[in-house]
Design a protein around this motif. Structure first.
Motif, PDB file in Angstrom:
ATOM      1  N   ASN A 249       0.833  -1.197   0.000  1.00 61.48           N
ATOM      2  CA  ASN A 249       0.000   0.000   0.000  1.00 61.48           C
ATOM      3  C   ASN A 249       0.869   1.248   0.000  1.00 61.48           C
ATOM      4  OD1 ASN A 249      -1.512   2.208   1.863  1.00 61.48           O
ATOM      5  ND2 ASN A 249      -2.999   1.060   0.659  1.00 61.48           N
TER       6      ASN A 249
ATOM      7  N   CYS B 245       0.368   5.752  -1.261  1.00 59.26           N
ATOM      8  CA  CYS B 245      -0.449   6.802  -1.906  1.00 59.26           C
ATOM      9  C   CYS B 245      -1.940   6.463  -1.837  1.00 59.26           C
ATOM     10  CB  CYS B 245      -0.073   6.992  -3.373  1.00 59.26           C
ATOM     11  SG  CYS B 245       1.629   7.358  -3.680  1.00 59.26           S
ATOM     12  N   ASP B 246      -2.365   5.808  -0.771  1.00 63.22           N
ATOM     13  CA  ASP B 246      -3.760   5.376  -0.643  1.00 63.22           C
ATOM     14  C   ASP B 246      -4.180   4.446  -1.771  1.00 63.22           C
ATOM     15  OD1 ASP B 246      -4.359   6.735   1.762  1.00 63.22           O
ATOM     16  OD2 ASP B 246      -4.588   8.618   0.661  1.00 63.22           O
ATOM     17  N   LYS B 247      -3.208   3.713  -2.310  1.00 66.00           N
ATOM     18  CA  LYS B 247      -3.484   2.755  -3.373  1.00 66.00           C
ATOM     19  C   LYS B 247      -3.024   1.367  -2.937  1.00 66.00           C
ATOM     20  CE  LYS B 247      -4.589   5.914  -6.560  1.00 66.00           C
ATOM     21  NZ  LYS B 247      -5.933   6.008  -7.187  1.00 66.00           N
TER      22      LYS B 247
ATOM     23  N   GLU C  52       3.088   4.899  -8.532  1.00 64.12           N
ATOM     24  CA  GLU C  52       2.006   5.889  -8.559  1.00 64.12           C
ATOM     25  C   GLU C  52       2.544   7.315  -8.413  1.00 64.12           C
ATOM     26  OE1 GLU C  52      -2.062   7.131  -8.776  1.00 64.12           O
ATOM     27  OE2 GLU C  52      -1.050   5.254  -9.280  1.00 64.12           O
TER      28      GLU C  52
ATOM     29  N   ASP D  13      -7.636   1.885  -5.930  1.00 65.96           N
ATOM     30  CA  ASP D  13      -7.821   2.649  -4.695  1.00 65.96           C
ATOM     31  C   ASP D  13      -7.895   1.695  -3.521  1.00 65.96           C
ATOM     32  OD1 ASP D  13      -7.849   5.144  -5.897  1.00 65.96           O
ATOM     33  OD2 ASP D  13     -10.013   5.125  -6.222  1.00 65.96           O
ATOM     34  N   SER D  14      -7.243   2.067  -2.440  1.00 65.51           N
ATOM     35  CA  SER D  14      -7.256   1.218  -1.256  1.00 65.51           C
ATOM     36  C   SER D  14      -8.620   1.273  -0.583  1.00 65.51           C
ATOM     37  CB  SER D  14      -6.178   1.686  -0.272  1.00 65.51           C
ATOM     38  OG  SER D  14      -6.311   1.004   0.953  1.00 65.51           O
TER      39      SER D  14
ATOM     40  N   ARG E 107      -8.757   3.512   2.404  1.00 58.93           N
ATOM     41  CA  ARG E 107      -8.888   4.945   2.170  1.00 58.93           C
ATOM     42  C   ARG E 107     -10.368   5.336   2.150  1.00 58.93           C
ATOM     43  NH1 ARG E 107      -7.640   8.113  -3.490  1.00 58.93           N
ATOM     44  NH2 ARG E 107      -8.032  10.216  -2.745  1.00 58.93           N
ATOM     45  N   ASN E 108     -11.157   4.556   1.431  1.00 57.04           N
ATOM     46  CA  ASN E 108     -12.590   4.856   1.338  1.00 57.04           C
ATOM     47  C   ASN E 108     -13.261   4.784   2.694  1.00 57.04           C
ATOM     48  OD1 ASN E 108     -12.287   5.140  -1.435  1.00 57.04           O
ATOM     49  ND2 ASN E 108     -12.775   2.991  -1.852  1.00 57.04           N
TER      50      ASN E 108
ATOM     51  N   GLU F 207     -12.396   7.801   4.718  1.00 57.43           N
ATOM     52  CA  GLU F 207     -12.970   9.057   4.267  1.00 57.43           C
ATOM     53  C   GLU F 207     -14.425   9.214   4.699  1.00 57.43           C
ATOM     54  OE1 GLU F 207     -12.463   9.022   0.103  1.00 57.43           O
ATOM     55  OE2 GLU F 207     -10.458   9.909   0.137  1.00 57.43           O
TER      56      GLU F 207
END
Length: 224
Positions: A9, A11-13, A26, A205-206, A209-210, A213
């Motif tokens: 993981n 960059c929030d990826k 990234e 996208d990780s 992260r979602n 948020e």
């Protein structure tokens, strides 16, 4: 041998690859002397050498290529291993007993390690079942829909369940519970391997992260 798929993981990826690179694909930041946000993890390979998994239900693609894709486009074949890894499978020519050819397949173990009584009789059960008249092509022909490799394997599994005083499983039950989840996992794994082979990385996208948020968005809406 398949290469191992690795996930890390940054960059929030979530970044999938065959090896951790020197810099993030990234954002380009160098990993030299820096810690990743999470330790890289290896994604389990869903395929096994069926000949090394005794007393198991096997699913293999009939396509003989390196990237067998379990995505519904290739025909699948099923079999049952004995305690020595010999694969019993039903074809138009009757029951085959194969010592090779199932080196890369999906395996569903059918016997727990502590079930010594069942394991000691497994080979006898399988051989007797496979020698039954209903699997003799001279007595009953192979049928793609009703009398095929899948009906052979499932009928055997239900015969074993009967010896354990357990109820039989329907085709839908067995497929939904034991087969489809593994095929979906294998299909996703093959997709990752194809993407990485073509592009060196597969980046999404990780999910973390979602999930992180969402609460902040709720808090923002409350404060407005």
């Amino acid at each position: 041998m398949d290469k191992s798929v690795i996930r890390f993981n940054h960059c929030d990826k979530d970044i999938f690859c065959f090896f951790v690179p020197d810099q993030c694909p990234e954002c380009g930041v160098s990993f030299s002397g820096k810690r990743l946000e999470e330790a890289p993890v290896s994604i389990p390979n869903p395929f096994s050498n069926g000949h090394k998994v005794p007393c198991a239900f096997l699913v293999a693609s009939t396509e003989d290529n390196v990237l067998r894709d379990f995505d519904g486009r290739s025909d699948l074949h099923t079999g049952i291993t004995n305690t020595n890894g010999i694969v019993y499978n039903y074809t138009k020519a009757g029951v085959q007993r194969e010592h090779q050819g199932w080196e890369r397949c999906i395996c569903v173990p059918l016997v727990q390690p502590d079930m010594f009584s069942l394991m000691s009789q497994w080979d006898q059960y399988l051989e007797k079942f496979s020698s039954a008249q209903m699997w003799d092509p001279l007595w009953q022909s192979f049928n793609e829909e009703t009398h095929n490799c899948y009906s052979y394997t499932l009928t055997f599994i239900n015969c074993v369940l009967a010896t354990q005083s357990k109820r039989a499983l329907s085709k839908d039950e067995f497929t939904q519970s034991f087969v489809l989840p593994r095929i979906k996992r294998a299909s996703k794994y093959m997709m990752l391997c194809r993407e990485i082979s073509q592009n060196h990385f597969y980046i999404v996208d990780s999910p973390r992260r979602n999930s992180q948020e969402s609460p902040s968005e709720d808090e923002d809406s409350k404060s407005n």
